[in-house]
Design a protein around this motif. Structure first.
Motif, mmCIF file in Angstrom:
data_model
loop_
_atom_site.group_PDB
_atom_site.id
_atom_site.type_symbol
_atom_site.label_atom_id
_atom_site.label_comp_id
_atom_site.label_asym_id
_atom_site.label_seq_id
_atom_site.Cartn_x
_atom_site.Cartn_y
_atom_site.Cartn_z
ATOM 1 N N CYS A 229 45.776 -37.842 6.786
ATOM 2 C CA CYS A 229 46.487 -36.568 6.607
ATOM 3 C C CYS A 229 46.299 -35.679 7.822
ATOM 4 O O CYS A 229 46.945 -34.628 7.933
ATOM 5 C CB CYS A 229 45.957 -35.833 5.374
ATOM 6 S SG CYS A 229 46.427 -36.551 3.802
ATOM 7 N N GLY A 230 45.379 -36.063 8.722
ATOM 8 C CA GLY A 230 45.174 -35.325 9.958
ATOM 9 C C GLY A 230 44.109 -34.253 9.893
ATOM 10 O O GLY A 230 43.949 -33.484 10.859
ATOM 11 N N THR A 231 43.353 -34.172 8.801
ATOM 12 C CA THR A 231 42.406 -33.069 8.639
ATOM 13 C C THR A 231 41.373 -33.020 9.756
ATOM 14 O O THR A 231 41.147 -31.962 10.353
ATOM 15 C CB THR A 231 41.687 -33.183 7.279
ATOM 16 O OG1 THR A 231 41.165 -34.516 7.125
ATOM 17 C CG2 THR A 231 42.640 -32.894 6.133
ATOM 18 N N TYR A 232 40.739 -34.152 10.048
ATOM 19 C CA TYR A 232 39.697 -34.149 11.069
ATOM 20 C C TYR A 232 40.265 -34.332 12.474
ATOM 21 O O TYR A 232 39.648 -33.912 13.455
ATOM 22 C CB TYR A 232 38.648 -35.215 10.765
ATOM 23 C CG TYR A 232 37.707 -34.750 9.679
ATOM 24 C CD1 TYR A 232 36.610 -33.957 9.982
ATOM 25 C CD2 TYR A 232 37.938 -35.068 8.350
ATOM 26 C CE1 TYR A 232 35.759 -33.505 8.989
ATOM 27 C CE2 TYR A 232 37.105 -34.616 7.343
ATOM 28 C CZ TYR A 232 36.016 -33.833 7.674
ATOM 29 O OH TYR A 232 35.187 -33.370 6.683
ATOM 30 N N ILE A 233 41.424 -34.916 12.573
ATOM 31 C CA ILE A 233 42.075 -35.022 13.890
ATOM 32 C C ILE A 233 42.358 -33.629 14.439
ATOM 33 O O ILE A 233 42.113 -33.347 15.617
ATOM 34 C CB ILE A 233 43.366 -35.849 13.783
ATOM 35 C CG1 ILE A 233 43.035 -37.333 13.538
ATOM 36 C CG2 ILE A 233 44.216 -35.698 15.045
ATOM 37 C CD1 ILE A 233 44.246 -38.200 13.268
ATOM 38 N N ILE A 367 42.972 -43.910 17.013
ATOM 39 C CA ILE A 367 44.395 -44.194 17.199
ATOM 40 C C ILE A 367 45.203 -42.941 17.520
ATOM 41 O O ILE A 367 46.340 -43.050 18.010
ATOM 42 C CB ILE A 367 45.009 -44.891 15.964
ATOM 43 C CG1 ILE A 367 45.125 -43.915 14.790
ATOM 44 C CG2 ILE A 367 44.224 -46.126 15.582
ATOM 45 C CD1 ILE A 367 45.968 -44.445 13.662
ATOM 46 N N TYR A 368 44.641 -41.752 17.265
ATOM 47 C CA TYR A 368 45.442 -40.532 17.450
ATOM 48 C C TYR A 368 46.042 -40.405 18.857
ATOM 49 O O TYR A 368 47.234 -40.043 18.982
ATOM 50 C CB TYR A 368 44.607 -39.296 17.117
ATOM 51 C CG TYR A 368 45.291 -38.015 17.526
ATOM 52 C CD1 TYR A 368 46.419 -37.560 16.849
ATOM 53 C CD2 TYR A 368 44.827 -37.268 18.625
ATOM 54 C CE1 TYR A 368 47.069 -36.397 17.246
ATOM 55 C CE2 TYR A 368 45.471 -36.115 19.016
ATOM 56 C CZ TYR A 368 46.582 -35.681 18.330
ATOM 57 O OH TYR A 368 47.232 -34.532 18.718
ATOM 58 N N PRO A 369 45.274 -40.663 19.950
ATOM 59 C CA PRO A 369 45.876 -40.489 21.281
ATOM 60 C C PRO A 369 47.117 -41.343 21.519
ATOM 61 O O PRO A 369 47.922 -41.035 22.404
ATOM 62 C CB PRO A 369 44.737 -40.894 22.233
ATOM 63 C CG PRO A 369 43.484 -40.637 21.456
ATOM 64 C CD PRO A 369 43.842 -41.013 20.052
ATOM 65 N N ALA A 386 52.207 -35.261 7.211
ATOM 66 C CA ALA A 386 52.832 -34.717 6.002
ATOM 67 C C ALA A 386 53.070 -35.815 4.968
ATOM 68 O O ALA A 386 52.829 -35.620 3.765
ATOM 69 C CB ALA A 386 54.152 -34.025 6.369
ATOM 70 N N VAL A 387 53.547 -36.973 5.421
ATOM 71 C CA VAL A 387 53.795 -38.086 4.494
ATOM 72 C C VAL A 387 52.504 -38.545 3.835
ATOM 73 O O VAL A 387 52.455 -38.764 2.613
ATOM 74 C CB VAL A 387 54.471 -39.253 5.248
ATOM 75 C CG1 VAL A 387 54.496 -40.505 4.359
ATOM 76 C CG2 VAL A 387 55.880 -38.867 5.668
#
Length: 429
Positions: A229-233, A367-369, A386-387
């Protein structure tokens, strides 16, 4: 007492986020390659140490990294979850557990502020000093968990611990009744063969039961969804994330704003968890995160296409996203790691679950970069988050059990006979 124990996560918040505010400067000064930058940003959040004193300028994978993980995670924050679960009243347990996230958020905010003002090496050295206060407070005020003392046949010490922890309870014979109930639970959970078995055997035996593998699968899935969900990213890549989302806000000011939001709403979450269930908080959180991140992606897309000028709106949507994340999906899964497992494997299973969560965090940060290029733009990364937020809402609705105002024995009874929460037996309500 529980707040004193929660302070153990303050230095973990400091150490985990000590480099987050200024990762670009760290990479430039140490002269990492692109591959090393990616690995460092992924590995660092799993570490408990910070700064050049630990040899970070030589190699990010030095053995000091493992030592830091062991000291701050295995010996600090994780036992705090267990301790609070075992000594807190069922109606206060969620609120007290969420204080752990609050103190970690306090450490994060301090690092963001220092990162905006000081050189990263200075921040790293200063952060080494924050382990002293929690140890002094624990030494002065904390007592051992009564149920742990009973498991070691230390009845007298257990009675003293209960008397100290419940010294404001004026009910007659309360201590005796409490000890009797805990003894009954121990007798039910532990037989002679399990007591003689090794810790690893006991863990595998416990995980082979529905009260073991069901919570492990549920929590691992929730942690996986939480990470994607991107919380820690957004926390660990805060500076670069804010600078690339089409906002005209200074990235360092934006990261401080994120830290303030996390700190304030961690405290509010402690109050909410005392009044509302885990399930509705997580579902509201996931829905709000999905909407705000979709809006953020829209702004990023339009700014990149030249249809909109950079503005404060993307930053506002990110702050809303973080606010709703702290209220639910960023906070609650960590508090539930010590609630869902049975007594006989609680400590080891919780440690295993936290380890899985950190592995998943590593994978997400790793994997984020590459996501921007893979998905076709920064806006697509936002929509990706969001998905996954929506998927998390569906999973929570179907599978995550409610633990609010439930005793630990009632939670175990649920797992013994149920898997899908919406199809649970009615007598489990």
């Amino acid at each position: 007492m529980s707040s004193v124990v929660s302070l153990y996560t303050y230095p973990q918040g400091v150490s985990k986020f000590s480099m987050a505010p200024d990762l670009p400067s760290v990479f430039e000064e140490i002269r990492f390659t692109l591959e090393e930058e990616d690995t460092f940003a992924s590995v660092w959040p799993q570490c408990g140490t910070s700064g050049d004193p630990c040899g970070i300028s030589d190699k990010p994978d030095s053995w000091w990294t493992g030592l830091g993980v062991f000291i701050l995670s295995a010996m600090g924050s994780n036992p705090a979850f267990i301790y609070i679960t075992e000594v807190a009243r069922s109606d206060l347990r969620g609120a007290l557990l969420s204080m752990i996230i609050f103190y970690a958020g306090l450490g994060l905010l301090l690092m963001y502020i220092m990162g905006a003002l000081l050189h990263w090496r200075t921040v790293a050295w200063v952060s080494l000093s924050y382990c002293v206060v929690p140890n002094l407070l624990m030494w002065r005020w904390a007592v051992e968990s009564p149920i742990w003392l009973l498991s070691k046949n230390r009845l007298g010490d257990a009675e003293k611990a209960v008397s100290y922890l419940q010294r404001n309870n004026k009910e007659p014979d309360f201590v005796e009744q409490y000890i009797y109930e805990m003894t009954q639970e121990l007798d039910f959970r532990l037989d002679q063969s399990e007591q003689q078995s090794s810790a690893i055997c006991k863990l595998f035996q416990g995980l082979a039961k529905p009260t073991g593998y069901k919570p492990l699968i549920i929590l691992t899935t929730v942690f996986a969804l939480q990470q994607y969900c991107g919380t820690y990213i957004t926390l660990f890549y805060a500076v670069s994330f804010v600078s690339e989302m089409g906002s005209n806000v200074d990235p360092f000011i934006g990261t401080i704003g994120l830290g303030v939001v996390r700190l304030v709403f961690s405290l509010i979450t402690a109050l909410l968890m005392g009044k509302f269930g885990r399930r509705p908080l997580c579902m509201v959180s996931g829905m709000g995160m999905a909407v705000s991140m979709f809006a953020s992606g829209y702004f990023a897309k339009e700014v990149a296409a030249g249809n909109l000028e950079p503005s404060i709106l993307p930053m506002v949507t990110l702050l809303i996203y973080m606010t709703l994340g702290v209220v639910g999906l960023l906070t609650i899964p960590w508090t539930m790691t010590a609630e869902l497992f049975s007594l006989d494997i609680r400590g080891m299973a919780q440690g295993l679950c936290i380890s899985m969560a950190n592995i998943l965090m590593f994978s997400a940060l790793k994997i984020y970069p590459f996501l921007t290029d893979f998905l076709g733009g920064m806006y697509a990364v936002h929509w990706f988050f969001a998905v996954f937020s929506l998927v998390t809402v569906v999973f929570v609705f179907l599978f995550l059990p409610e633990t609010h105002k439930k005793t630990l024995s009632e939670i175990q009874e649920y797992f013994r006979y149920n898997t899908i929460y919406v199809l649970r037996r009615k007598d489990d309500d």
